[in-house]
Motif scaffolding. Sequence first.
Motif, PDB file in Angstrom:
ATOM      1  N   ALA A  93      19.241   7.953 -16.216  1.00  0.00           N
ATOM      2  CA  ALA A  93      19.025   6.698 -15.315  1.00  0.00           C
ATOM      3  C   ALA A  93      19.029   7.178 -13.829  1.00  0.00           C
ATOM      4  N   VAL A  94      19.719   8.111 -13.574  1.00  0.00           N
ATOM      5  CA  VAL A  94      19.460   8.714 -12.077  1.00  0.00           C
ATOM      6  C   VAL A  94      18.158   9.254 -11.957  1.00  0.00           C
ATOM      7  N   GLU A  95      17.351   9.981 -12.906  1.00  0.00           N
ATOM      8  CA  GLU A  95      15.948  10.489 -12.775  1.00  0.00           C
ATOM      9  C   GLU A  95      15.131   9.156 -12.704  1.00  0.00           C
ATOM     10  N   SER A  96      15.460   8.278 -13.404  1.00  0.00           N
ATOM     11  CA  SER A  96      14.493   7.050 -13.580  1.00  0.00           C
ATOM     12  C   SER A  96      14.439   6.283 -11.957  1.00  0.00           C
ATOM     13  N   ALA A  97      15.644   6.138 -11.532  1.00  0.00           N
ATOM     14  CA  ALA A  97      15.819   5.569 -10.345  1.00  0.00           C
ATOM     15  C   ALA A  97      15.371   6.318  -8.976  1.00  0.00           C
ATOM     16  N   LEU A  98      15.347   7.714  -9.470  1.00  0.00           N
ATOM     17  CA  LEU A  98      14.761   8.469  -8.420  1.00  0.00           C
ATOM     18  C   LEU A  98      13.201   8.266  -8.358  1.00  0.00           C
ATOM     19  N   ILE A  99      12.693   8.589  -9.556  1.00  0.00           N
ATOM     20  CA  ILE A  99      11.171   8.341  -9.554  1.00  0.00           C
ATOM     21  C   ILE A  99      10.817   6.983  -8.895  1.00  0.00           C
ATOM     22  N   ARG A 100      11.596   5.976  -9.092  1.00  0.00           N
ATOM     23  CA  ARG A 100      11.130   4.492  -8.583  1.00  0.00           C
ATOM     24  C   ARG A 100      11.307   4.769  -7.016  1.00  0.00           C
ATOM     25  N   THR A 101      12.352   5.157  -6.619  1.00  0.00           N
ATOM     26  CA  THR A 101      12.348   5.145  -5.119  1.00  0.00           C
ATOM     27  C   THR A 101      11.646   6.111  -4.548  1.00  0.00           C
ATOM     28  N   ILE A 102      11.288   7.320  -4.960  1.00  0.00           N
ATOM     29  CA  ILE A 102      10.505   8.316  -4.226  1.00  0.00           C
ATOM     30  C   ILE A 102       8.980   7.770  -4.200  1.00  0.00           C
ATOM     31  N   THR A 103       8.581   7.103  -5.591  1.00  0.00           N
ATOM     32  CA  THR A 103       7.385   6.445  -5.641  1.00  0.00           C
ATOM     33  C   THR A 103       6.928   5.554  -4.565  1.00  0.00           C
ATOM     34  N   GLU A 104       8.061   4.432  -4.584  1.00  0.00           N
ATOM     35  CA  GLU A 104       7.860   3.445  -3.473  1.00  0.00           C
ATOM     36  C   GLU A 104       7.989   3.930  -2.069  1.00  0.00           C
ATOM     37  N   ALA A 105       8.776   4.767  -1.763  1.00  0.00           N
ATOM     38  CA  ALA A 105       9.024   5.447  -0.257  1.00  0.00           C
ATOM     39  C   ALA A 105       7.436   6.069   0.016  1.00  0.00           C
ATOM     40  N   LEU A 106       6.894   6.749  -0.950  1.00  0.00           N
ATOM     41  CA  LEU A 106       5.565   7.489  -0.532  1.00  0.00           C
ATOM     42  C   LEU A 106       4.198   6.479  -0.564  1.00  0.00           C
ATOM     43  N   MET A 107       4.311   5.330  -1.382  1.00  0.00           N
ATOM     44  CA  MET A 107       3.454   4.661  -1.236  1.00  0.00           C
ATOM     45  C   MET A 107       3.444   3.681  -0.089  1.00  0.00           C
ATOM     46  N   VAL A 108       4.191   3.635   0.573  1.00  0.00           N
ATOM     47  CA  VAL A 108       4.186   2.830   1.876  1.00  0.00           C
ATOM     48  C   VAL A 108       2.960   3.388   2.987  1.00  0.00           C
ATOM     49  N   ASN A 109       2.677   4.632   2.744  1.00  0.00           N
ATOM     50  CA  ASN A 109       1.539   5.364   3.670  1.00  0.00           C
ATOM     51  C   ASN A 109       0.278   4.997   3.005  1.00  0.00           C
ATOM     52  N   PRO A 110      -0.533   4.287   3.680  1.00  0.00           N
ATOM     53  CA  PRO A 110      -1.864   3.581   2.910  1.00  0.00           C
ATOM     54  C   PRO A 110      -2.782   4.971   2.570  1.00  0.00           C
ATOM     55  N   MET A 111      -2.317   6.182   2.979  1.00  0.00           N
ATOM     56  CA  MET A 111      -3.296   7.290   2.800  1.00  0.00           C
ATOM     57  C   MET A 111      -2.898   7.946   1.207  1.00  0.00           C
ATOM     58  N   THR A 112      -1.806   7.330   0.815  1.00  0.00           N
ATOM     59  CA  THR A 112      -1.170   7.899  -0.650  1.00  0.00           C
ATOM     60  C   THR A 112      -1.754   7.115  -1.768  1.00  0.00           C
ATOM     61  N   GLU A 113      -2.608   8.037  -2.460  1.00  0.00           N
ATOM     62  CA  GLU A 113      -3.227   7.514  -3.762  1.00  0.00           C
ATOM     63  C   GLU A 113      -2.268   7.145  -4.597  1.00  0.00           C
ATOM     64  N   TYR A 114      -1.599   8.270  -5.275  1.00  0.00           N
ATOM     65  CA  TYR A 114      -0.427   8.278  -6.234  1.00  0.00           C
ATOM     66  C   TYR A 114       0.382   9.138  -5.972  1.00  0.00           C
ATOM     67  N   VAL A 115       1.558   9.128  -6.781  1.00  0.00           N
ATOM     68  CA  VAL A 115       2.813   9.868  -6.826  1.00  0.00           C
ATOM     69  C   VAL A 115       3.039  10.030  -8.634  1.00  0.00           C
ATOM     70  N   ARG A 116       3.151  11.215  -8.940  1.00  0.00           N
ATOM     71  CA  ARG A 116       3.468  11.333 -10.558  1.00  0.00           C
ATOM     72  C   ARG A 116       4.004  12.722 -10.983  1.00  0.00           C
ATOM     73  N   ARG A 117       4.146  12.860 -12.332  1.00  0.00           N
ATOM     74  CA  ARG A 117       4.618  14.125 -12.845  1.00  0.00           C
ATOM     75  C   ARG A 117       5.879  14.625 -12.259  1.00  0.00           C
ATOM     76  N   PHE A 118       6.887  14.000 -12.321  1.00  0.00           N
ATOM     77  CA  PHE A 118       8.316  14.333 -11.688  1.00  0.00           C
ATOM     78  C   PHE A 118       8.899  15.272 -12.497  1.00  0.00           C
ATOM     79  N   GLU A 119       9.603  16.340 -12.169  1.00  0.00           N
ATOM     80  CA  GLU A 119      10.301  17.202 -12.946  1.00  0.00           C
ATOM     81  C   GLU A 119      11.532  17.375 -12.175  1.00  0.00           C
ATOM     82  N   PHE A 120      12.600  17.529 -12.735  1.00  0.00           N
ATOM     83  CA  PHE A 120      14.239  17.470 -12.187  1.00  0.00           C
ATOM     84  C   PHE A 120      14.850  18.569 -12.900  1.00  0.00           C
ATOM     85  N   THR A 121      15.512  19.414 -11.816  1.00  0.00           N
ATOM     86  CA  THR A 121      16.128  20.579 -12.388  1.00  0.00           C
ATOM     87  C   THR A 121      17.634  20.320 -11.840  1.00  0.00           C
ATOM     88  N   TRP A 122      18.690  20.328 -12.649  1.00  0.00           N
ATOM     89  CA  TRP A 122      20.013  20.024 -12.202  1.00  0.00           C
ATOM     90  C   TRP A 122      20.719  21.399 -12.383  1.00  0.00           C
TER      91      TRP A 122
END
Length: 149
Positions: A93-122
């Motif tokens: 659930a933490v990873e899912s929430a981070l994927i959502r919030t990071i993607t939303e934050a970076l897509m604010v910039n109109p020059m960002t095409e996409y954000v993907r392939r997340f990997e987490f190391t705890w």
Amino acid sequence: MAEKNLFPVFDVPEINISAPAEEQKYKPSVYFDFELGDFRRDGANKLVVADGKKAYKQWCIKTVLTERLERLAYSSDIGIELHDALKQADRQAVESALIRTITEALMVNPMTEYVRRFEFTWSSDSLYCEFIVKGKEWEEQSIGVNLQT
């Protein structure tokens, strides 16, 4: 007899406003050294300038490291919701929430095409997150950030 006006009347030409090409490009910025926690300087103690590609990558890193709504200088569009994500019930659930919030934050910039392939190391006291960002004019860039938990 022709009527004379104090103020002449004429048709206003239509103006086509379009952003110049240089405004649509990635702009250079001052280079920030994340290891030092300060701006990078050269041998003459002058600030080093990062080209548009490097400045964009630094903007992505700064955005992910900024907690949304905690800095008065930034609008609500800048930053991620790390504290809310870490309150989730389990790691998935933490990873899912981070994927959502990071993607939303970076897509604010109109020059960002996409954000993907997340990997987490705890680890015990931190979470390392690596992902791919693609700017509209460049190839994919890998970005990794250490998120304090």
